[in-house]
Design a protein around this motif. Structure first.
Motif, PDB file in Angstrom:
ATOM      1  N   LYS A   1     -55.003 -23.915  50.669  1.00  0.00           N
ATOM      2  CA  LYS A   1     -55.251 -23.961  51.975  1.00  0.00           C
ATOM      3  C   LYS A   1     -54.226 -22.589  52.772  1.00  0.00           C
ATOM      4  CE  LYS A   1     -56.153 -26.587  56.040  1.00  0.00           C
ATOM      5  NZ  LYS A   1     -56.572 -28.016  56.481  1.00  0.00           N
ATOM      6  N   ASN A   2     -52.867 -22.877  52.337  1.00  0.00           N
ATOM      7  CA  ASN A   2     -51.847 -21.906  53.047  1.00  0.00           C
ATOM      8  C   ASN A   2     -51.745 -20.750  52.170  1.00  0.00           C
ATOM      9  OD1 ASN A   2     -51.625 -23.439  55.355  1.00  0.00           O
ATOM     10  ND2 ASN A   2     -50.378 -25.018  53.901  1.00  0.00           N
ATOM     11  N   GLY A   3     -51.800 -20.607  50.944  1.00  0.00           N
ATOM     12  CA  GLY A   3     -51.699 -19.460  50.268  1.00  0.00           C
ATOM     13  C   GLY A   3     -50.326 -19.634  49.696  1.00  0.00           C
ATOM     14  N   TYR A   4     -49.851 -18.331  49.362  1.00  0.00           N
ATOM     15  CA  TYR A   4     -48.489 -18.273  48.938  1.00  0.00           C
ATOM     16  C   TYR A   4     -47.394 -17.955  49.890  1.00  0.00           C
ATOM     17  CZ  TYR A   4     -44.690 -16.041  45.947  1.00  0.00           C
ATOM     18  OH  TYR A   4     -43.625 -15.884  45.400  1.00  0.00           O
ATOM     19  N   ASN A   5     -46.478 -18.576  49.925  1.00  0.00           N
ATOM     20  CA  ASN A   5     -45.190 -18.289  50.975  1.00  0.00           C
ATOM     21  C   ASN A   5     -43.924 -18.541  50.224  1.00  0.00           C
ATOM     22  OD1 ASN A   5     -46.716 -18.599  53.772  1.00  0.00           O
ATOM     23  ND2 ASN A   5     -47.334 -20.584  52.583  1.00  0.00           N
ATOM     24  N   ALA A   6     -43.305 -17.381  50.370  1.00  0.00           N
ATOM     25  CA  ALA A   6     -41.999 -16.954  49.616  1.00  0.00           C
ATOM     26  C   ALA A   6     -40.826 -16.863  50.747  1.00  0.00           C
ATOM     27  CB  ALA A   6     -42.265 -15.824  48.664  1.00  0.00           C
ATOM     28  N   GLU A   7     -39.782 -17.386  50.237  1.00  0.00           N
ATOM     29  CA  GLU A   7     -38.541 -17.124  51.022  1.00  0.00           C
ATOM     30  C   GLU A   7     -37.566 -16.575  49.980  1.00  0.00           C
ATOM     31  OE1 GLU A   7     -34.656 -19.696  51.894  1.00  0.00           O
ATOM     32  OE2 GLU A   7     -36.517 -20.668  52.761  1.00  0.00           O
ATOM     33  N   VAL A   8     -37.175 -15.128  50.552  1.00  0.00           N
ATOM     34  CA  VAL A   8     -36.291 -14.608  49.565  1.00  0.00           C
ATOM     35  C   VAL A   8     -35.048 -14.212  50.039  1.00  0.00           C
ATOM     36  CG1 VAL A   8     -35.867 -12.027  48.467  1.00  0.00           C
ATOM     37  CG2 VAL A   8     -38.489 -12.909  49.208  1.00  0.00           C
ATOM     38  N   THR A   9     -33.822 -14.641  49.279  1.00  0.00           N
ATOM     39  CA  THR A   9     -32.562 -14.631  49.646  1.00  0.00           C
ATOM     40  C   THR A   9     -31.667 -13.922  48.607  1.00  0.00           C
ATOM     41  OG1 THR A   9     -31.976 -16.868  48.541  1.00  0.00           O
ATOM     42  CG2 THR A   9     -32.673 -16.657  51.103  1.00  0.00           C
ATOM     43  N   TYR A  10     -30.535 -13.358  49.004  1.00  0.00           N
ATOM     44  CA  TYR A  10     -29.665 -12.711  47.788  1.00  0.00           C
ATOM     45  C   TYR A  10     -28.536 -13.443  47.701  1.00  0.00           C
ATOM     46  CZ  TYR A  10     -33.195  -9.247  48.153  1.00  0.00           C
ATOM     47  OH  TYR A  10     -34.442  -8.152  47.853  1.00  0.00           O
ATOM     48  N   GLU A  11     -27.713 -13.782  46.540  1.00  0.00           N
ATOM     49  CA  GLU A  11     -26.477 -14.253  46.365  1.00  0.00           C
ATOM     50  C   GLU A  11     -25.609 -13.095  45.878  1.00  0.00           C
ATOM     51  OE1 GLU A  11     -27.301 -17.438  43.664  1.00  0.00           O
ATOM     52  OE2 GLU A  11     -28.108 -18.917  45.005  1.00  0.00           O
ATOM     53  N   GLY A  12     -24.467 -13.312  46.408  1.00  0.00           N
ATOM     54  CA  GLY A  12     -23.337 -12.372  45.920  1.00  0.00           C
ATOM     55  C   GLY A  12     -23.192 -11.285  46.834  1.00  0.00           C
ATOM     56  N   THR A  13     -22.490 -10.289  46.569  1.00  0.00           N
ATOM     57  CA  THR A  13     -22.123  -9.068  47.259  1.00  0.00           C
ATOM     58  C   THR A  13     -22.526  -7.731  46.483  1.00  0.00           C
ATOM     59  OG1 THR A  13     -20.461 -10.315  48.490  1.00  0.00           O
ATOM     60  CG2 THR A  13     -20.491  -7.713  48.815  1.00  0.00           C
ATOM     61  N   PRO A  14     -23.098  -6.890  47.107  1.00  0.00           N
ATOM     62  CA  PRO A  14     -23.562  -5.585  46.199  1.00  0.00           C
ATOM     63  C   PRO A  14     -22.311  -4.890  45.929  1.00  0.00           C
ATOM     64  CG  PRO A  14     -24.150  -5.412  48.600  1.00  0.00           C
ATOM     65  CD  PRO A  14     -23.918  -6.775  48.528  1.00  0.00           C
ATOM     66  N   THR A  15     -22.148  -4.489  44.701  1.00  0.00           N
ATOM     67  CA  THR A  15     -21.210  -3.488  44.325  1.00  0.00           C
ATOM     68  C   THR A  15     -21.619  -2.317  43.821  1.00  0.00           C
ATOM     69  OG1 THR A  15     -20.711  -4.491  42.393  1.00  0.00           O
ATOM     70  CG2 THR A  15     -19.459  -5.251  44.008  1.00  0.00           C
ATOM     71  N   TYR A  16     -21.086  -1.087  44.144  1.00  0.00           N
ATOM     72  CA  TYR A  16     -21.522   0.212  43.509  1.00  0.00           C
ATOM     73  C   TYR A  16     -20.254   0.873  42.853  1.00  0.00           C
ATOM     74  CZ  TYR A  16     -25.329  -1.021  46.744  1.00  0.00           C
ATOM     75  OH  TYR A  16     -26.346  -1.620  47.441  1.00  0.00           O
ATOM     76  N   PRO A  17     -20.492   1.164  41.471  1.00  0.00           N
ATOM     77  CA  PRO A  17     -19.358   1.669  40.968  1.00  0.00           C
ATOM     78  C   PRO A  17     -19.136   3.258  41.640  1.00  0.00           C
ATOM     79  CG  PRO A  17     -21.142   1.528  39.424  1.00  0.00           C
ATOM     80  CD  PRO A  17     -21.689   0.916  40.737  1.00  0.00           C
ATOM     81  N   SER A  18     -17.815   3.512  41.608  1.00  0.00           N
ATOM     82  CA  SER A  18     -17.671   4.952  42.150  1.00  0.00           C
ATOM     83  C   SER A  18     -17.657   5.916  41.063  1.00  0.00           C
ATOM     84  CB  SER A  18     -16.603   4.961  43.358  1.00  0.00           C
ATOM     85  OG  SER A  18     -15.544   4.150  42.756  1.00  0.00           O
ATOM     86  N   GLY A  19     -18.102   7.178  41.173  1.00  0.00           N
ATOM     87  CA  GLY A  19     -17.869   7.985  40.182  1.00  0.00           C
ATOM     88  C   GLY A  19     -16.752   9.057  40.881  1.00  0.00           C
ATOM     89  N   PRO A  20     -16.823  10.265  40.277  1.00  0.00           N
ATOM     90  CA  PRO A  20     -15.896  11.318  40.808  1.00  0.00           C
ATOM     91  C   PRO A  20     -15.872  11.873  42.104  1.00  0.00           C
ATOM     92  CG  PRO A  20     -17.345  11.988  39.089  1.00  0.00           C
ATOM     93  CD  PRO A  20     -17.585  10.896  39.044  1.00  0.00           C
ATOM     94  N   TYR A  21     -15.195  11.809  42.940  1.00  0.00           N
ATOM     95  CA  TYR A  21     -14.983  12.226  44.308  1.00  0.00           C
ATOM     96  C   TYR A  21     -15.607  11.119  45.104  1.00  0.00           C
ATOM     97  CZ  TYR A  21     -14.681  16.854  41.846  1.00  0.00           C
ATOM     98  OH  TYR A  21     -14.003  17.518  40.904  1.00  0.00           O
ATOM     99  N   GLY A  22     -15.528  10.142  44.702  1.00  0.00           N
ATOM    100  CA  GLY A  22     -15.976   8.975  45.813  1.00  0.00           C
ATOM    101  C   GLY A  22     -17.492   8.628  45.498  1.00  0.00           C
ATOM    102  N   GLN A  23     -18.176   9.440  44.948  1.00  0.00           N
ATOM    103  CA  GLN A  23     -19.681   9.317  44.863  1.00  0.00           C
ATOM    104  C   GLN A  23     -19.915   8.104  43.993  1.00  0.00           C
ATOM    105  OE1 GLN A  23     -21.152  13.240  43.878  1.00  0.00           O
ATOM    106  NE2 GLN A  23     -20.751  14.150  45.820  1.00  0.00           N
TER     107      GLN A  23
END
Length: 167
Positions: A136-158
């Motif tokens: 009757k109501n179809g597909y209902n989703a709740e999306v969440t994220y756990e944790g903190t994103p981390t981005y490795p840094s390369g040379p010159y802070g990129q």
């Protein structure tokens, strides 16, 4: 029976079907026997003439678009619902060399399905999708994220491009 004998029987059977005229994909030896059409074939000076002339088409004047109708909920629900088969399943994959880490579990009573799946993201977080689905109501989703994103840094802070999933 050996493989050679089996192959010999198959080849002989195939050639026997073709040689005996039993191949259903070839045209018949005596040709096709179709009835002649009732319509005369166009001939003469104008061979593109259609046997029965069509009346000329009158050009229609464009009309302005009709105003949109307001939404009316249906008076009755004519849907007949058959419940499905109840089920329950779960699986998980955690492949360290390729950094694939995901899981899925679901349960259904035949009418409503509830579940959750988790996927490890390249930035270190885990995406969690909790869902409910029914007829009757179809597909209902709740999306969440756990944790903190981390981005490795390369040379010159990129950000470095050599991180992420490995295949």
């Amino acid at each position: 029976m050996t493989h050679k004998d089996c192959l010999l029987v198959c080849v002989a059977n195939a050639f026997g079907d073709i040689g005996a005229g039993r191949n259903q994909y070839l045209p018949p030896e005596k040709g096709y026997n179709y009835d002649k059409p009732n319509l005369p074939f166009p001939s003469g000076q104008n061979p593109t003439q259609v046997p029965f002339p069509r009346p000329p088409v009158q050009p229609q004047q464009p009309r302005p678009p009709a105003p949109p109708r307001p939404y009316q909920p249906p008076a009755e629900d004519h849907h007949h619902h058959e419940p499905g088969m109840p089920f329950e399943f779960s699986y998980a994959v955690n492949d360290v060399p390729t950094q694939n880490d995901y899981s899925h579990k679901a349960v259904s009573d035949g009418d409503v399905t509830r579940g959750e799946y988790r996927v490890a993201m390249p930035d270190g977080r885990v995406q969690v999708v909790r869902y409910t689905a029914d007829w009757k109501n179809g597909y209902n989703a709740e999306v969440t994220y756990e944790g903190t994103p981390t981005y490795p840094s390369g040379p010159y802070g990129q950000a470095s491009n050599d991180q992420g999933y490995r295949y």
